[in-house]
Design a protein around this motif. Structure first.
Motif: not given
Length: 327
Positions: A62-77
């Motif tokens: 619940e601390t993370i809202k995926l829509e607030q992150y770019t695809n590249e942020d998600i991919r890199k993490a």
């Protein structure tokens, strides 16, 4: 100090995967696939978990809202978390394409593939890192397909694509077996290097070895060509010694018959632990009606990819080549 978006996501992937790893008694990579799926589905799918763990995980998600992150942020993490897991299992065939190479491949795909929408295949998709880098940097509409024999890697690719909301169709099978896909406009692939163990299947290929096992990376090239439309482009990350092995003669003749070489970009040797492991990006085009070779192939010795000044000079050289050969 505020954590960067990539650090925030990595911390979540890492901590929740560790909790699942402990309770499910599985590997970190298996737990990472599970936590990624939970995050995507917005619920905890592992019924066997204790209530305390479920509550703890729910609170963390619940601390993370995926829509607030770019695809590249998600991919890199997600990539960082996968790399951590791979260090633990240390399987040599689980190699990930470096980010800088993925970006360069994405740039080349964008320059060569002119159609506003195209079909893209990665026959050695692994965790999806190369394919997703290309998709994230493409301004065009891509219908993407990935194939891999490793069921854990393909599961990670599936979760990776879902989290980035990239529509990728994935097939968990031996890539050298027949593929049930329509021909594609382009192929990207970081070719797995080594021998292919199934001599019976290899016998169906023109570039099969006369005796002993055939090189898998040779078979991947022929297989990719089979599923590419005439005039389609293929972007392979190849070992520098591709044409120096005892099986290179057949590969060379086969490629001369079916392909036009567009370019070879040699990656800096500083990227590799030893010189024998050094690689290049090889760009070829499948022959077809009206397909003409360039006046001269694009041959580039890349500097260190972190050297901005030298890289800018190379990019200017590449742009000039495109004007002269593809304008």
């Amino acid at each position: 100090m505020i954590a960067s978006p990539v650090e925030q996501l990595f911390t979540l992937f890492n901590e929740t995967a560790l909790r699942l790893q402990e309770e499910l008694q599985c590997t970190f990579l298996e737990a990472l696939a599970e936590t990624g799926e939970n995050l995507f589905q917005g619920s905890i799918l592992q019924e066997e978990l204790s209530e305390i763990t479920k509550k703890g995980l729910k609170k963390q998600y619940e601390t993370i809202k995926l829509e607030q992150y770019t695809n590249e942020d998600i991919r890199k993490a997600f990539q960082l978390a996968i790399l951590k897991g791979m260090k633990e299992t240390a399987q040599p065939n689980h190699q990930m394409t470096p980010d800088s190479v993925g970006m360069l491949t994405a740039y080349l795909v964008g320059k060569f593939v002119k159609a506003p929408s195209f079909r893209l295949l990665d026959p050695a998709v692994g965790t999806g890192n190369l394919l997703l880098t290309v998709l994230n940097h493409s301004e065009k509409q891509a219908d993407a397909i990935g194939v891999d024999i490793d069921d854990l890697l393909i599961k990670l690719a599936y979760v990776n694509a879902n989290l980035q909301e990239q529509p990728v169709r994935l097939f968990n099978q031996d890539s050298i077996e027949p593929l049930f896909i329509d021909p594609v406009d382009a192929v990207v692939g970081d070719l797995p290097v080594g021998y292919y163990p199934n001599d019976f299947r290899a016998a169906d290929f023109d570039i099969r070895a006369d005796e002993g096992h055939t090189y898998a990376h040779h078979l991947f090239i022929e297989q990719s060509i089979r599923y590419t439309k005439p005039g389609g482009y293929l972007f392979f990350i190849i070992p520098n010694g591709l044409f120096e092995s005892e099986q290179a003669g057949k590969l060379h003749n086969f490629m001369k018959e079916h392909l036009i070489v567009q370019g070879l970009l040699q990656l800096p040797s500083s990227m590799f632990k030893n010189k024998n492991a050094a690689k290049s990006i090889f760009v070829v085009q499948k022959k077809g009606e009206g397909v003409k070779p360039p006046n001269q192939a694009l041959l580039v010795d890349l500097p260190s990819l972190s050297n901005k000044f030298e890289m800018d000079k190379i990019l200017i050289k590449i742009e000039k080549w495109f004007k002269e050969n593809k304008g």
